[in-house]
Structures are given as structure tokens and as C-alpha cells.
Design an enzyme around this catalytic site. Structure first.
Site, PDB file in Angstrom:
ATOM      1  N   ARG A  19       0.826  -1.215   0.000  1.00 26.34           N
ATOM      2  CA  ARG A  19       0.000   0.000   0.000  1.00 26.34           C
ATOM      3  C   ARG A  19       0.857   1.261   0.000  1.00 26.34           C
ATOM      4  O   ARG A  19       0.535   2.235  -0.678  1.00 26.34           O
ATOM      5  CB  ARG A  19      -0.961  -0.003   1.189  1.00 26.34           C
ATOM      6  CG  ARG A  19      -2.050  -1.070   1.050  1.00 26.34           C
ATOM      7  CD  ARG A  19      -2.888  -1.169   2.275  1.00 26.34           C
ATOM      8  NE  ARG A  19      -2.034  -1.547   3.410  1.00 26.34           N
ATOM      9  CZ  ARG A  19      -2.365  -1.422   4.673  1.00 26.34           C
ATOM     10  NH1 ARG A  19      -3.537  -0.920   5.014  1.00 26.34           N
ATOM     11  NH2 ARG A  19      -1.547  -1.806   5.624  1.00 26.34           N
ATOM     12  N   ASN A  37      -6.137  -3.235   1.511  1.00 26.75           N
ATOM     13  CA  ASN A  37      -6.057  -4.688   1.622  1.00 26.75           C
ATOM     14  C   ASN A  37      -7.459  -5.263   1.673  1.00 26.75           C
ATOM     15  O   ASN A  37      -8.356  -4.675   2.280  1.00 26.75           O
ATOM     16  CB  ASN A  37      -5.316  -5.101   2.898  1.00 26.75           C
ATOM     17  CG  ASN A  37      -3.827  -4.853   2.819  1.00 26.75           C
ATOM     18  OD1 ASN A  37      -3.271  -4.635   1.754  1.00 26.75           O
ATOM     19  ND2 ASN A  37      -3.172  -4.878   3.964  1.00 26.75           N
TER      20      ASN A  37
END
Length: 90
Positions: A19, A37
Site C-alpha cells: 500500500r 487490503n
């Protein structure tokens, strides 16, 4: 003209800084959107911007040696004219 793409990444993509890598890649290319996620172990990312930058963001992410992407699915989706930044969603 701005476009928006939803990417779904599978492979070794959680717990490896994916990320944050996506955040830095998107910001460096002037893209807006988000990344998060998923419970199934995948990562979803929506990015918006110019076509060349949208193609380049995936390449930048995949260059990270700690990330191992097995598959990337993509789908064009409608742009969000109100979006101003790229964020990590939790």
C-alpha cells in the site's frame, strides 16, 4: 482526459509495504485514488489520471523487490470528479 481504473492484485501483496509503494507511485505520477487490503489476501487499488500514468503505476509497484504480484485484473470505471488525492484505506 482523465480515466479511472480499478486494479485487483493477487500474490504476495499484503504485509510487504504494497500500500505504501502504491501510494508513493501514484503520488509521483500525479494520480488520485485509493488502495486497500482485502480480506481474501488481495489488494484493490483505484487510480485516476492520464492514461500513460495509469499504465506506469503498475510497473512502478511491481519493481519493488519485496512484492510478488501473480495476477493483476483491471477494469475501467467512471472517474470521480471530486477526488483530489491518493489515500490508503483501512
Amino acid at each position: 482526459m482523465k480515466q479511472r481504473i480499478q486494479y485487483i492484485f493477487t500474490g504476495y501483496v499484503q504485509g510487504v509495504g504494497f500500500r505504501y509503494t502504491a501510494l508513493h507511485a501514484a503520488v509521483s505520477l500525479g494520480l488520485t485514488g485509493w488502495v486497500r487490503n482485502e480480506y481474501d489476501g488481495s489488494v484493490t487499488m483505484e487510480v485516476q489520471g492520464e492514461e500513460t500514468a495509469l499504465r506506469a503505476v503498475v510497473e512502478l509497484i511491481e519493481r519493488n523487490p519485496g512484492i510478488s504480484v501473480d495476477k493483476v485484473r483491471s477494469e475501467n470505471i467512471p472517474p470521480d470528479p471530486e477526488e483530489k488525492a491518493f489515500k490508503i484505506r483501512y
